[in-house]
Scaffold this motif. Structure first.
Motif, PDB file in Angstrom:
ATOM      1  N   ARG A  75      -2.979  11.000   8.678  1.00 59.41           N
ATOM      2  CA  ARG A  75      -2.817   9.887   7.665  1.00 59.41           C
ATOM      3  C   ARG A  75      -4.287   9.721   7.080  1.00 59.41           C
ATOM      4  O   ARG A  75      -4.193   9.200   5.786  1.00 59.41           O
ATOM      5  CB  ARG A  75      -2.422   8.553   8.348  1.00 59.41           C
ATOM      6  CG  ARG A  75      -1.011   8.660   8.767  1.00 59.41           C
ATOM      7  CD  ARG A  75      -0.597   7.290   9.895  1.00 59.41           C
ATOM      8  NE  ARG A  75       0.590   7.721  10.219  1.00 59.41           N
ATOM      9  CZ  ARG A  75       1.624   7.324  10.156  1.00 59.41           C
ATOM     10  NH1 ARG A  75       1.787   6.236   8.832  1.00 59.41           N
ATOM     11  NH2 ARG A  75       2.863   7.702  10.656  1.00 59.41           N
ATOM     12  N   GLU A  76      -5.203   9.649   7.904  1.00 59.94           N
ATOM     13  CA  GLU A  76      -6.730   9.375   7.237  1.00 59.94           C
ATOM     14  C   GLU A  76      -7.694  10.138   7.005  1.00 59.94           C
ATOM     15  O   GLU A  76      -8.401  10.027   5.982  1.00 59.94           O
ATOM     16  CB  GLU A  76      -7.390   8.347   8.301  1.00 59.94           C
ATOM     17  CG  GLU A  76      -6.677   6.885   7.990  1.00 59.94           C
ATOM     18  CD  GLU A  76      -6.099   6.097   9.337  1.00 59.94           C
ATOM     19  OE1 GLU A  76      -6.544   6.440  10.480  1.00 59.94           O
ATOM     20  OE2 GLU A  76      -5.222   5.445   9.442  1.00 59.94           O
TER      21      GLU A  76
ATOM     22  N   VAL B  67       0.561   2.163  11.013  1.00 64.02           N
ATOM     23  CA  VAL B  67       0.555   1.865   9.618  1.00 64.02           C
ATOM     24  C   VAL B  67      -0.391   0.690   9.572  1.00 64.02           C
ATOM     25  O   VAL B  67      -0.124  -0.478  10.398  1.00 64.02           O
ATOM     26  CB  VAL B  67       1.875   1.524   9.172  1.00 64.02           C
ATOM     27  CG1 VAL B  67       2.018   1.130   7.759  1.00 64.02           C
ATOM     28  CG2 VAL B  67       2.936   2.633   9.261  1.00 64.02           C
ATOM     29  N   ASP B  71      -2.237   0.135   3.769  1.00 62.52           N
ATOM     30  CA  ASP B  71      -1.240   1.206   3.691  1.00 62.52           C
ATOM     31  C   ASP B  71       0.047   0.746   2.631  1.00 62.52           C
ATOM     32  O   ASP B  71       0.514   1.514   1.936  1.00 62.52           O
ATOM     33  CB  ASP B  71      -0.733   1.910   4.682  1.00 62.52           C
ATOM     34  CG  ASP B  71      -1.738   2.756   5.535  1.00 62.52           C
ATOM     35  OD1 ASP B  71      -2.864   2.913   5.031  1.00 62.52           O
ATOM     36  OD2 ASP B  71      -1.686   2.801   6.772  1.00 62.52           O
ATOM     37  N   GLU B  74       0.683   1.395  -1.031  1.00 61.40           N
ATOM     38  CA  GLU B  74       0.880   2.754  -1.527  1.00 61.40           C
ATOM     39  C   GLU B  74       2.551   2.787  -1.822  1.00 61.40           C
ATOM     40  O   GLU B  74       2.871   3.728  -2.887  1.00 61.40           O
ATOM     41  CB  GLU B  74       0.632   3.832  -0.430  1.00 61.40           C
ATOM     42  CG  GLU B  74      -0.670   4.220  -0.329  1.00 61.40           C
ATOM     43  CD  GLU B  74      -1.021   4.988   0.930  1.00 61.40           C
ATOM     44  OE1 GLU B  74      -0.154   5.960   1.258  1.00 61.40           O
ATOM     45  OE2 GLU B  74      -1.988   5.123   1.600  1.00 61.40           O
ATOM     46  N   THR B 186       6.971   5.543   6.751  1.00 67.82           N
ATOM     47  CA  THR B 186       5.796   5.186   7.732  1.00 67.82           C
ATOM     48  C   THR B 186       5.780   6.672   8.612  1.00 67.82           C
ATOM     49  O   THR B 186       4.732   6.877   8.915  1.00 67.82           O
ATOM     50  CB  THR B 186       6.354   4.081   8.567  1.00 67.82           C
ATOM     51  OG1 THR B 186       7.638   4.430   9.250  1.00 67.82           O
ATOM     52  CG2 THR B 186       6.504   2.573   7.919  1.00 67.82           C
ATOM     53  N   PRO B 189       3.953   9.448   5.586  1.00 71.10           N
ATOM     54  CA  PRO B 189       3.714   8.807   4.149  1.00 71.10           C
ATOM     55  C   PRO B 189       3.175   9.773   3.019  1.00 71.10           C
ATOM     56  O   PRO B 189       3.122   9.279   1.963  1.00 71.10           O
ATOM     57  CB  PRO B 189       2.418   7.776   4.752  1.00 71.10           C
ATOM     58  CG  PRO B 189       2.099   8.466   5.758  1.00 71.10           C
ATOM     59  CD  PRO B 189       3.299   9.017   6.499  1.00 71.10           C
TER      60      PRO B 189
END
Lengths: 409, 225
Positions: A75-76, B67, B71, B74, B186, B189
């Motif tokens: 995710r990051e 999450v 976020d 988005e 989630t 993403p």
């Protein structure tokens, strides 16, 4: 520039290496596309090492952090999802390419003299690859990671007398835990470099004995062509086709090879209903489960992987040209491939009576093929020679008997 | 050309393997599933409705710990809407449930699972979540049970099993689909970014491979003497 190269050449055989082993390296002109897979395997190895190093910069080999750190990468980290999916799909790609590479060797009899050492270094590479993949699979610390490692490490408990001690020694704990994760991470980082060194030995042997080819005999000089540009461009085209398939999975179906269950963090208190290894271990897993006794099963599984090393001894035929000119061996090859597909399918099924029975039959066929090969290959040779072989082939066989080489000169 | 290809042993083998795979997979698909088959829309409007319902119901008990509030920008929520959802939490805080583990243990006898990855942790993904949410029905003795997962501890939060009005039922169904769509987001993403980039990568590779093929043909044609 040429001065620099001259300076180096006086001290290191750079130009002659490039000339002899990369550009002019004589390669049989009749190689089919089945000879692309060695190069592809080398490419995937580099890809796995590169993506792996970048993953290691963000991954945390700690049981309380590992799962979260993988999600952090997804995710990051910038393009972390790409690096991770490339690495995960790359593992499957590696096995796919290696299995095809092995099947080609078996079909064309490339393991025969004088290429036994290539086949055996290849066998070592297969074992190292399996170990690396198995240890890497623990690192995401999902449910399947944890329970897969739990099951496979427990197999070592079948060792007579010291089984329990070995299992504890491997895990570094009484159960798979933080100690296991950390050591698997350390070894998973080390093994690719061991693999790379064995690959170098594999290549040195290759450049000594040269590539085998579909005709199965050593070709005379006029049938060889320089590696560059003919095979560089052929390998690059093959790479393009490979990348199309690989990238399809990376971008459009990246979870295809990942068990859904593995998106849940490892939970030592909750066994998943159905523990399955990754697809590339399924045939061997099916063989393990086919033997009712644990020790017997472990031996059968180890034997099923190691038995390939015996191929140069098991195949006693002197007929050149692999399966193409040998109807019985060809039949056995196709039965073997179908049998492995059946074992793969059975390995993924829950162990019901029906699937166990199918698995046992397939296991029997698997070992029967190897056991019967010495007799059938000898019988096939006599039968074919009785029928009358072309004079050139007879000449080749006679030549090989006399001087141990298949080159008529 | 095709005839020639089929005559090659390797091609025969490939065909055989494809057949095996076909037979195998059609066999595996043979058993009926209890999953609902309606399509789940993944449009921004669905995701936005999904997050609203999820924040009112799911996050009472479940975490979405991977999450973070920011976020949510988005999927097209405005900063104002995110501020409203996060309340006193910081925008970079993960979305956590309003109950702690102790309270959950007291209520359900277990800690509730995190939902961030749930759509990937079940084989049928969003379809499974959608079906599970609506699989509640009232037994003759008045107990409410879940068909899909009988051991589930979660109550019928959407109150689907006790709703008789057709229009209300279809509204609940829509909410369930939107929750599933939101949880699919989630869990993955980057899916949209991945597919967009993937199209360009594939186009590039097709052109490159075609050019390499022509180059290979051209190089090798020099050999034919």
């Amino acid at each position: 520039m040429s001065k620099v190269i001259q300076w180096i050449d006086r001290r290191f055989p750079l130009s002659s290496f490039i000339k002899h082993d990369l550009v002019e390296y004589p390669t049989p002109r009749n190689l089919s596309y089945w000879w692309n897979f060695g190069f592809l395997a080398g490419f995937v190895l580099v890809l796995q090492i590169l993506t792996g190093i970048f993953l290691a910069m963000h991954y945390k080999p700690d049981a309380s952090l590992a799962f979260d750190s993988v999600d952090h990468i997804m995710r990051e980290v910038n393009y972390g999802w790409l690096i991770r999916y490339m690495h995960a799909v790359g593992a499957s790609a590696f096995f796919a390419v290696i299995y095809i590479h092995m099947a080609r060797t078996l079909y064309y009899g490339s393991y025969r003299a004088p290429r036994e050492l290539m086949w055996w270094t290849g066998q070592a590479l297969l074992l190292a690859l399996m170990a690396t993949a198995f240890m890497g699979y623990l690192l995401p610390w999902g449910q399947m990671s944890f329970w897969g490692a739990q099951v496979i490490t427990s197999l070592f408990g079948a060792t007579p007398f010291i089984g329990d001690e070995i299992v504890i020694w491997l895990r570094g704990d009484f159960a798979v835990g933080d100690a296991t994760l950390t050591r698997f991470f350390a070894l998973h980082y080390l093994f690719p470099f061991i693999i790379a060194s064995i690959v170098i030995i594999h290549l040195i042997a290759l450049h000594h004995v040269k590539s085998s080819n579909p005709s199965g005999i050593n070709l005379t000089a006029k049938n060889n062509i320089p590696f560059h540009p003919y095979f560089t461009v052929k390998d690059l085209f093959g790479l393009g086709v490979f990348l199309i398939i690989y990238c399809y999975f990376v971008f459009f179906s990246p979870e295809f090879f990942i068990e859904a269950e593995n998106n849940q963090p490892a939970n030592p208190l909750q066994t998943p209903p159905h523990i399955v290894p990754e697809w590339y271990f399924l045939p061997f897993y099916a063989i393990l489960r086919s033997v009712p006794d644990l020790l017997g099963g472990v031996i059968a599984m180890a034997l099923s992987v190691m038995i390939f090393a015996a191929m140069p001894f098991l195949d006693r035929s002197k007929i050149p040209g692999g399966a193409k000119y040998r109807p019985i061996y060809r039949g056995m090859f196709y039965i073997f491939v179908v049998d492995v597909v059946v074992l793969t399918y059975v390995g993924a099924q829950p162990p019901t009576n029906f699937w166990t029975l199918i698995g046992q039959v397939a296991t029997l066929i698997y070992f029967a093929l190897f056991t019967l090969l010495p007799f059938l290959s000898k019988f096939e040779e006599r039968w074919l020679r009785k029928q009358g072989l072309p004079a050139e082939v007879e000449e080749l066989i006679r030549c090989e008997e006399q001087c141990g080489c298949t080159d008529p000169k | 050309m095709i005839k020639k290809l089929i005559k090659k042993p390797a091609m025969r083998l490939l065909l055989l393997l494809v057949c095996c795979f076909q037979i195998g997979s059609s066999w595996a698909e043979g058993h009926p599933t209890d999953l609902r088959e309606d399509d789940i829309a993944h449009e921004p409007a669905n995701l936005q409705n999904g997050i609203q319902v999820a924040m009112n119901l799911c996050t009472l008990c479940h975490d979405l710990k991977y999450v973070k509030y920011h976020d949510l920008l988005e999927i097209g929520l405005s900063a104002k809407e995110v501020d409203k959802i996060r309340g006193a939490n910081s925008a970079s805080d993960p979305i956590l449930s309003k109950m702690n583990d102790k309270q959950m243990n007291a209520l359900f006898g277990m800690t509730t699972p995190d939902l961030s990855l749930m759509a990937k942790a079940r084989g049928d993904g969003a379809q499974y979540i959608y079906s599970l949410l609506l699989a509640y029905h009232e037994r003759r003795d008045g107990a409410i049970v879940n068909n899909l997962y009988p051991d589930i501890k979660m109550p019928d939060v959407l109150a689907y099993s006790i709703e008789n009005d057709e229009r209300a039922r279809s509204a609940i169904e829509q909410n369930a689909r939107d929750i599933a769509a939101f949880l699919a987001w989630t869990a993955d993403p980057k899916a949209k970014e991945r597919r967009t980039l993937g199209v360009y990568v594939m186009l590039y590779l097709f052109v490159l491979t075609f050019m390499l093929y022509r180059l290979k043909q051209k190089t090798w044609s020099r050999l034919k003497t």
